[in-house]
Design a protein around this motif. Sequence first.
Motif, PDB file in Angstrom:
ATOM      1  N   ARG A 189      -2.291  -0.286  -7.599  1.00  0.00           N
ATOM      2  CA  ARG A 189      -1.930  -1.398  -6.707  1.00  0.00           C
ATOM      3  C   ARG A 189      -1.818  -2.709  -7.468  1.00  0.00           C
ATOM      4  O   ARG A 189      -0.991  -3.565  -7.131  1.00  0.00           O
ATOM      5  CB  ARG A 189      -2.960  -1.535  -5.585  1.00  0.00           C
ATOM      6  N   VAL A 206       0.908   6.688  -6.912  1.00  0.00           N
ATOM      7  CA  VAL A 206      -0.251   7.537  -7.221  1.00  0.00           C
ATOM      8  C   VAL A 206       0.142   9.011  -7.105  1.00  0.00           C
ATOM      9  O   VAL A 206      -0.200   9.834  -7.974  1.00  0.00           O
ATOM     10  CB  VAL A 206      -1.428   7.210  -6.278  1.00  0.00           C
ATOM     11  N   ARG A 207       0.844   9.353  -6.052  1.00  0.00           N
ATOM     12  CA  ARG A 207       1.286  10.737  -5.862  1.00  0.00           C
ATOM     13  C   ARG A 207       2.277  11.171  -6.942  1.00  0.00           C
ATOM     14  O   ARG A 207       2.236  12.314  -7.412  1.00  0.00           O
ATOM     15  CB  ARG A 207       1.911  10.898  -4.475  1.00  0.00           C
ATOM     16  N   THR A 266       2.103   1.771  -3.444  1.00  0.00           N
ATOM     17  CA  THR A 266       0.988   2.232  -4.275  1.00  0.00           C
ATOM     18  C   THR A 266       0.749   3.721  -4.103  1.00  0.00           C
ATOM     19  O   THR A 266       0.628   4.469  -5.088  1.00  0.00           O
ATOM     20  CB  THR A 266      -0.292   1.459  -3.908  1.00  0.00           C
ATOM     21  N   GLU A 267       0.672   4.164  -2.862  1.00  0.00           N
ATOM     22  CA  GLU A 267       0.416   5.583  -2.605  1.00  0.00           C
ATOM     23  C   GLU A 267       1.520   6.459  -3.177  1.00  0.00           C
ATOM     24  O   GLU A 267       1.250   7.534  -3.741  1.00  0.00           O
ATOM     25  CB  GLU A 267       0.267   5.821  -1.101  1.00  0.00           C
ATOM     26  N   GLY A 275      -6.102   5.701 -10.349  1.00  0.00           N
ATOM     27  CA  GLY A 275      -6.763   5.208  -9.155  1.00  0.00           C
ATOM     28  C   GLY A 275      -5.864   4.319  -8.323  1.00  0.00           C
ATOM     29  O   GLY A 275      -4.999   3.615  -8.860  1.00  0.00           O
ATOM     30  N   PHE A 276      -6.093   4.337  -7.013  1.00  0.00           N
ATOM     31  CA  PHE A 276      -5.265   3.560  -6.080  1.00  0.00           C
ATOM     32  C   PHE A 276      -5.271   2.079  -6.444  1.00  0.00           C
ATOM     33  O   PHE A 276      -4.214   1.439  -6.528  1.00  0.00           O
ATOM     34  CB  PHE A 276      -5.774   3.764  -4.650  1.00  0.00           C
ATOM     35  N   GLU A 277      -6.460   1.501  -6.653  1.00  0.00           N
ATOM     36  CA  GLU A 277      -6.545   0.063  -6.935  1.00  0.00           C
ATOM     37  C   GLU A 277      -5.928  -0.281  -8.277  1.00  0.00           C
ATOM     38  O   GLU A 277      -5.340  -1.356  -8.445  1.00  0.00           O
ATOM     39  CB  GLU A 277      -7.996  -0.415  -6.865  1.00  0.00           C
ATOM     40  N   ASP A 326       0.826  -1.210   0.000  1.00  0.00           N
ATOM     41  CA  ASP A 326       0.000   0.000   0.000  1.00  0.00           C
ATOM     42  C   ASP A 326       0.860   1.259   0.000  1.00  0.00           C
ATOM     43  O   ASP A 326       0.487   2.273  -0.608  1.00  0.00           O
ATOM     44  CB  ASP A 326      -0.934   0.012   1.209  1.00  0.00           C
TER      45      ASP A 326
END
Length: 244
Positions: free
Chosen positions: A44, A28-29, A24-25, A39-41, A21
Amino acid sequence: MGSGIKAVLFDIDGTLLDSVDLHTESWVRTLAHFGIEAGFEDVRSHIGEGADRLLPAFLPRGTSEARKKEMEEFRAELFKREYLPKVQPFAGVRKLVTHLRAEGLRILLASSCTAQEITDYKRIAAVADLIDGETTSDDAACSKPAPDIFRKAVESLAPISAQECIVIGDTRYDGEAARAAGVPFIGVLCGGSSEAELSQAGAIAIYKDPADLLAHWRTAEISRLAIKPKPAAADIKNAATAVS
């Protein structure tokens, strides 16, 4: 132990470390910083691949290699600065690796991370003194699910063969790369993949996390499973019991 398994190749993120996670974050950033909304998912689902595969999934076709490199470097610095301090090992990691070493097995780390990152990961997992070697995306032309990383790891173990090794990982990318490299694959669920995903990727057995794998480790059983190209019905039942 018997003449079956002689070496274990561990994935790191999502297998030894609770970091999926966080990665992933950070991606995304990073993408948002460069004007790409993701999107996060969606992001991920690509963790476990290297940046060479993750970035093209979100960038416009024709994005320059220089731009990709800039994004990789931005993400690496962001992760190291804001997310690395939050990374923790899963329960039982050092105990599992210590046990496997006591069984006489060689232990290698085989990850899509970079050589620079793996030093920090070994420290966080508290296994640096137990590892016989490592291969990263820096050693391979392509990251997982290409087999390059696992093939390089096996080559470093010669004369140990691929069928005398086993991969432990948390994603279908690990399973697909292991299968292409001719190495049997054991899946763990702690990285967030489903049992179905890992089974479809060729897992011969599936466990919750490193602690669960340690609790169920039977050298003779794992060795017997490892020489089979596909799990038998009884082995699937055993795997299901292990994650219940």
